[in-house]
Design a protein around this motif. Structure first.
Motif, PDB file in Angstrom:
ATOM      1  N   ALA A   1      34.408  99.439  33.561  1.00  0.00           N
ATOM      2  CA  ALA A   1      33.852  98.531  32.106  1.00  0.00           C
ATOM      3  C   ALA A   1      32.965  97.653  32.284  1.00  0.00           C
ATOM      4  O   ALA A   1      31.786  97.927  31.555  1.00  0.00           O
ATOM      5  CB  ALA A   1      35.260  97.872  31.803  1.00  0.00           C
ATOM      6  N   GLU A   2      32.588  97.077  33.499  1.00  0.00           N
ATOM      7  CA  GLU A   2      31.330  96.134  33.836  1.00  0.00           C
ATOM      8  C   GLU A   2      30.189  97.029  33.850  1.00  0.00           C
ATOM      9  O   GLU A   2      29.266  96.628  33.548  1.00  0.00           O
ATOM     10  CB  GLU A   2      31.674  95.410  34.874  1.00  0.00           C
ATOM     11  CG  GLU A   2      32.642  94.246  34.825  1.00  0.00           C
ATOM     12  CD  GLU A   2      32.995  93.296  36.047  1.00  0.00           C
ATOM     13  OE1 GLU A   2      32.187  93.493  37.110  1.00  0.00           O
ATOM     14  OE2 GLU A   2      33.877  92.530  35.831  1.00  0.00           O
ATOM     15  N   LYS A   3      30.187  98.078  34.672  1.00  0.00           N
ATOM     16  CA  LYS A   3      28.920  99.164  34.807  1.00  0.00           C
ATOM     17  C   LYS A   3      28.718  99.649  33.294  1.00  0.00           C
ATOM     18  O   LYS A   3      27.626  99.686  33.299  1.00  0.00           O
ATOM     19  CB  LYS A   3      29.404 100.138  35.684  1.00  0.00           C
ATOM     20  CG  LYS A   3      28.190 101.024  36.054  1.00  0.00           C
ATOM     21  CD  LYS A   3      27.164 100.145  36.905  1.00  0.00           C
ATOM     22  CE  LYS A   3      26.187 101.247  37.067  1.00  0.00           C
ATOM     23  NZ  LYS A   3      25.112 100.481  37.970  1.00  0.00           N
ATOM     24  N   ILE A   4      29.572 100.075  32.642  1.00  0.00           N
ATOM     25  CA  ILE A   4      29.125 100.663  31.373  1.00  0.00           C
ATOM     26  C   ILE A   4      28.468  99.598  30.509  1.00  0.00           C
ATOM     27  O   ILE A   4      27.518  99.779  29.844  1.00  0.00           O
ATOM     28  CB  ILE A   4      30.421 101.249  30.590  1.00  0.00           C
ATOM     29  CG1 ILE A   4      30.688 102.380  31.328  1.00  0.00           C
ATOM     30  CG2 ILE A   4      30.048 101.322  29.273  1.00  0.00           C
ATOM     31  CD1 ILE A   4      32.242 103.088  30.987  1.00  0.00           C
ATOM     32  N   SER A   5      29.106  98.356  30.587  1.00  0.00           N
ATOM     33  CA  SER A   5      28.387  97.311  29.996  1.00  0.00           C
ATOM     34  C   SER A   5      26.990  97.019  30.341  1.00  0.00           C
ATOM     35  O   SER A   5      26.073  96.658  29.595  1.00  0.00           O
ATOM     36  CB  SER A   5      29.338  95.897  29.945  1.00  0.00           C
ATOM     37  OG  SER A   5      28.532  95.043  29.177  1.00  0.00           O
ATOM     38  N   ALA A   6      26.808  96.922  31.497  1.00  0.00           N
ATOM     39  CA  ALA A   6      25.648  96.767  32.307  1.00  0.00           C
ATOM     40  C   ALA A   6      24.642  97.764  31.926  1.00  0.00           C
ATOM     41  O   ALA A   6      23.265  97.303  31.534  1.00  0.00           O
ATOM     42  CB  ALA A   6      25.596  96.535  33.769  1.00  0.00           C
ATOM     43  N   LEU A   7      24.772  98.906  31.822  1.00  0.00           N
ATOM     44  CA  LEU A   7      23.847  99.952  31.652  1.00  0.00           C
ATOM     45  C   LEU A   7      23.655 100.138  30.122  1.00  0.00           C
ATOM     46  O   LEU A   7      22.465 100.471  29.640  1.00  0.00           O
ATOM     47  CB  LEU A   7      24.560 101.335  31.755  1.00  0.00           C
ATOM     48  CG  LEU A   7      24.885 101.922  33.269  1.00  0.00           C
ATOM     49  CD1 LEU A   7      25.519 102.946  33.701  1.00  0.00           C
ATOM     50  CD2 LEU A   7      23.253 101.647  34.174  1.00  0.00           C
ATOM     51  N   ALA A   8      24.720  99.677  29.174  1.00  0.00           N
ATOM     52  CA  ALA A   8      24.646  99.626  27.574  1.00  0.00           C
ATOM     53  C   ALA A   8      23.452  98.378  27.306  1.00  0.00           C
ATOM     54  O   ALA A   8      22.564  98.947  26.501  1.00  0.00           O
ATOM     55  CB  ALA A   8      25.735  99.517  26.875  1.00  0.00           C
ATOM     56  N   THR A   9      23.664  97.382  28.096  1.00  0.00           N
ATOM     57  CA  THR A   9      22.657  96.206  27.921  1.00  0.00           C
ATOM     58  C   THR A   9      21.427  96.427  28.329  1.00  0.00           C
ATOM     59  O   THR A   9      20.319  96.083  27.517  1.00  0.00           O
ATOM     60  CB  THR A   9      23.094  94.943  28.672  1.00  0.00           C
ATOM     61  OG1 THR A   9      24.413  94.735  28.352  1.00  0.00           O
ATOM     62  CG2 THR A   9      22.173  94.006  28.713  1.00  0.00           C
ATOM     63  N   GLU A  10      21.317  97.404  29.316  1.00  0.00           N
ATOM     64  CA  GLU A  10      19.760  97.761  29.965  1.00  0.00           C
ATOM     65  C   GLU A  10      19.107  98.570  28.802  1.00  0.00           C
ATOM     66  O   GLU A  10      18.032  98.375  28.328  1.00  0.00           O
ATOM     67  CB  GLU A  10      19.811  98.444  31.204  1.00  0.00           C
ATOM     68  CG  GLU A  10      18.529  99.036  31.742  1.00  0.00           C
ATOM     69  CD  GLU A  10      18.769  99.548  32.943  1.00  0.00           C
ATOM     70  OE1 GLU A  10      17.731  99.783  33.539  1.00  0.00           O
ATOM     71  OE2 GLU A  10      19.871  99.818  33.534  1.00  0.00           O
ATOM     72  N   GLU A  11      19.948  99.482  28.106  1.00  0.00           N
ATOM     73  CA  GLU A  11      19.493 100.378  27.056  1.00  0.00           C
ATOM     74  C   GLU A  11      18.946  99.708  25.863  1.00  0.00           C
ATOM     75  O   GLU A  11      18.083  99.788  25.336  1.00  0.00           O
ATOM     76  CB  GLU A  11      20.423 101.589  26.881  1.00  0.00           C
ATOM     77  CG  GLU A  11      20.790 102.525  27.872  1.00  0.00           C
ATOM     78  CD  GLU A  11      21.796 103.469  27.497  1.00  0.00           C
ATOM     79  OE1 GLU A  11      22.272 103.510  26.422  1.00  0.00           O
ATOM     80  OE2 GLU A  11      22.158 104.340  28.473  1.00  0.00           O
ATOM     81  N   TYR A  12      19.908  98.679  25.598  1.00  0.00           N
ATOM     82  CA  TYR A  12      19.590  97.885  24.465  1.00  0.00           C
ATOM     83  C   TYR A  12      18.207  97.127  24.534  1.00  0.00           C
ATOM     84  O   TYR A  12      17.538  96.897  23.596  1.00  0.00           O
ATOM     85  CB  TYR A  12      20.808  96.860  24.138  1.00  0.00           C
ATOM     86  CG  TYR A  12      20.635  95.780  23.139  1.00  0.00           C
ATOM     87  CD1 TYR A  12      20.648  96.257  21.733  1.00  0.00           C
ATOM     88  CD2 TYR A  12      20.374  94.490  23.590  1.00  0.00           C
ATOM     89  CE1 TYR A  12      20.397  95.150  20.759  1.00  0.00           C
ATOM     90  CE2 TYR A  12      20.064  93.635  22.557  1.00  0.00           C
ATOM     91  CZ  TYR A  12      19.793  93.901  21.358  1.00  0.00           C
ATOM     92  OH  TYR A  12      19.505  92.886  20.314  1.00  0.00           O
TER      93      TYR A  12
END
Length: 75
Positions: free
Chosen positions: A33-44
């Motif tokens: 969940a932390e990794k997915i959140s980090a990647l989503a934040t980077e894309e955002y």
């Protein structure tokens, strides 16, 4: 979901989960969940940056007064 991990990684996960008083399953789910959140934040942030304008940035920054940095903010 089945997951195959190298022995060293599984051992590290077990040790960390034990030290955190959680299950290996909970550790893996939280890490994912932390990794997915980090990647989503980077894309955002990339999408937000793409909307930016260097000219607008320079215009806004030109309004900042030239002052010495506050104590503790020096380079």
């Amino acid at each position: 979901m089945s997951l195959r991990l190298p022995d060293y990684l599984h051992k590290s996960a077990r040790q960390l989960a034990k030290s955190e008083h959680i299950s290996v399953n909970q550790l893996v789910a939280t890490a994912l969940a932390e990794k997915i959140s980090a990647l989503a934040t980077e894309e955002y942030l990339d999408a937000l940056a793409a909307q930016g304008s260097r000219e607008a940035f320079d215009r806004i920054m030109s309004k900042v007064k030239d002052r010495p940095p506050l104590h503790g903010d020096e380079r």
